[in-house]
Design an enzyme around this catalytic site. Structure first.
Site, PDB file in Angstrom:
ATOM      1  CG  PHE A 273      46.882  69.452  87.587  1.00  0.00           C
ATOM      2  CD1 PHE A 273      46.197  70.031  88.648  1.00  0.00           C
ATOM      3  CD2 PHE A 273      48.171  68.975  87.805  1.00  0.00           C
ATOM      4  CE1 PHE A 273      46.783  70.119  89.904  1.00  0.00           C
ATOM      5  CE2 PHE A 273      48.766  69.061  89.066  1.00  0.00           C
ATOM      6  CZ  PHE A 273      48.067  69.626  90.113  1.00  0.00           C
TER       7      PHE A 273
ATOM      8  CE  LYS B  28      52.016  63.343  88.367  1.00  0.00           C
ATOM      9  NZ  LYS B  28      51.554  64.653  87.914  1.00  0.00           N
TER      10      LYS B  28
ATOM     11  CG  ASP C 295      52.291  69.746  81.992  1.00  0.00           C
ATOM     12  OD1 ASP C 295      52.961  68.715  82.224  1.00  0.00           O
ATOM     13  OD2 ASP C 295      51.683  70.373  82.879  1.00  0.00           O
TER      14      ASP C 295
END
Ligand SMILES: *Cc1c(COP(=O)(O)O)cnc(C)c1O
Length: 392
Positions: free
Chosen positions: A132, A246, A217
């Site tokens: 993702f 995040k 990532d």
């Protein structure tokens, strides 16, 4: 307003893009949050691994207050001291790098893809199945789950997907057009799935030999989540580019591309930009959040309590057949079940615990890194009760 009124009015005014839990969150403190009906919850989701230092941490509040009274935003056509300070701080953890500040994980990955193409003068990006990487057109294309991209065709060209952990497939997919390989060290949305160190080291080696960039990532794994500041440290990896977002600013929106000094030169004046990237306010809050992780030994806590948490979950696994696997690093834990977990998420919420289900059958536990042993015990006891209930 009460939960019910908010939930009922939403569809008329807010786009229907999320499968939401039926509560409205009103406020939080530490690892607790409250809904609009004043129900209290232990938050083991932390806004998808965002609130790593918990809710309403005084250091975040002070940084927000002090910096917002001084300057919230100026343009990137000016220099700003906070950006420099944050870049220097990040450079302590990922050595010899330069930073581009963005606003989200998808935007950081999008920029990393641009940087890889510009620097290598090659076009193709290889990512892994079940990965993702975000919701922009390029990042849904990089994301190895067709459900996110199918409805939005035509998609940008130049993306290929290989099985995560399969070095031969990767070797067979590389060609002279390959610009970069993008990987999550631990696939978060994909169900807390990782590969072994031999795979990662081999990927690193192949990348170097073929002049291909390795992009990690770390949007979900970064900032102490996995018991290290960055998950790359788990496998002793030296990526060319790391993307983060995040948890970087403890809940304040921010993302960043962190590239090694040489690769960073791929971007020249005018190549990339974003209005809100690295505002003085976002940088001040990020500095406060990262320093809190260090000062409160939260990486150590993530490591130690992650181990304790996993061990307690393994005890449950021994008791219940439908628990297939307990895995993860630090406080990024997946509990894979033989059954769908949405029902368990509902039952947990009704008992006052916020947890998440990803990849349909994996309970994802990513609590704030400030969680205490006693709090884990309370949660384990509740989960045991739920598991007894669904066994009957
Ligand atoms: C959440 C996430 C993203 C996307 O980040 P946004 O801030 O939602 O754009 C990208 N990669 C990974 C690994 C993520 O977990």
């Amino acid at each position: 307003m009460e939960n019910e009124e908010i939930i009922e009015s939403y569809p008329k005014y807010v786009m229907n893009t999320y499968g939401r839990q039926p509560i409205a969150i009103s406020h939080g403190k530490g690892i607790k949050v409250w809904d609009n009906n004043d129900n209290e919850y232990m938050d083991l989701f932390a806004g998808i691994a965002v609130n790593n230092i918990g809710h309403a941490h005084p250091n975040i509040l002070n940084a927000l207050k002090e910096q917002s009274e001084k300057l919230i935003h100026c343009s990137n056509i000016y220099y700003n001291e906070n950006q420099l300070k944050l870049a220097k701080l990040l450079n302590k953890f990922i050595l010899n790098t330069k930073v581009f500040f963005a606003n989200s994980g998808a935007e950081a990955n999008e920029g990393a893809i641009k940087l890889a193409r510009k620097y290598t003068k090659k076009t193709e990006i290889i990512s892994t199945k079940n990965s993702f990487h975000g919701r922009t057109l390029a990042t849904i294309t990089a994301t190895g789950q067709p459900k996110y991209s199918e409805p939005f065709k035509p998609l940008p060209a130049g993306f290929k997907h290989v099985k995560f952990g399969d070095i031969d497939e990767l070797k067979n997919t590389i060609n002279d057009k390959t610009a970069a390989i993008i990987l999550e060290v631990i696939q978060g949305e994909g169900g807390i799935v990782t590969a072994d160190i031999t795979y990662f080291k081999e990927v690193e080696k192949i990348s170097k030999e073929n002049n291909i960039l390795l992009i990690l990532d770390e949007v979900q794994t970064g900032f102490g989540r996995c018991g290290k500041m960055f998950a790359s440290e788990l496998f002793n990896l030296n990526p060319d580019i790391t993307t983060v977002a995040k948890a970087i600013a403890g809940g304040f929106p921010m993302g960043a591309i962190i590239a090694n000094e040489k690769v960073a030169e791929g971007f020249e004046i005018g190549d990339h930009g974003t209005t809100f990237g690295g505002t003085p306010l976002a940088c001040a809050v990020a500095i406060a959040s990262i320093n809190t992780i260090i000062d409160e030994n939260l990486i150590e806590n993530s490591q130690n309590l992650g181990k304790y948490f996993k061990n307690e979950l393994l005890k449950l696994k021994n008791k219940y057949d439908f628990i297939k696997d307990v895995r993860g690093y630090g406080l990024m834990i997946g509990v894979e079940l033989a059954i769908k977990c949405s029902d368990i998420v509902d039952k947990a919420r009704e008992k006052g615990f916020l947890i998440n289900c990803t990849a349909e059958k994996v309970i994802r536990l990513v609590p704030p890194l400030i969680i205490k042993k006693e709090e884990i015990d309370i949660f384990i006891k509740a989960m045991n009760e739920i598991f007894i209930e669904i066994s009957n």
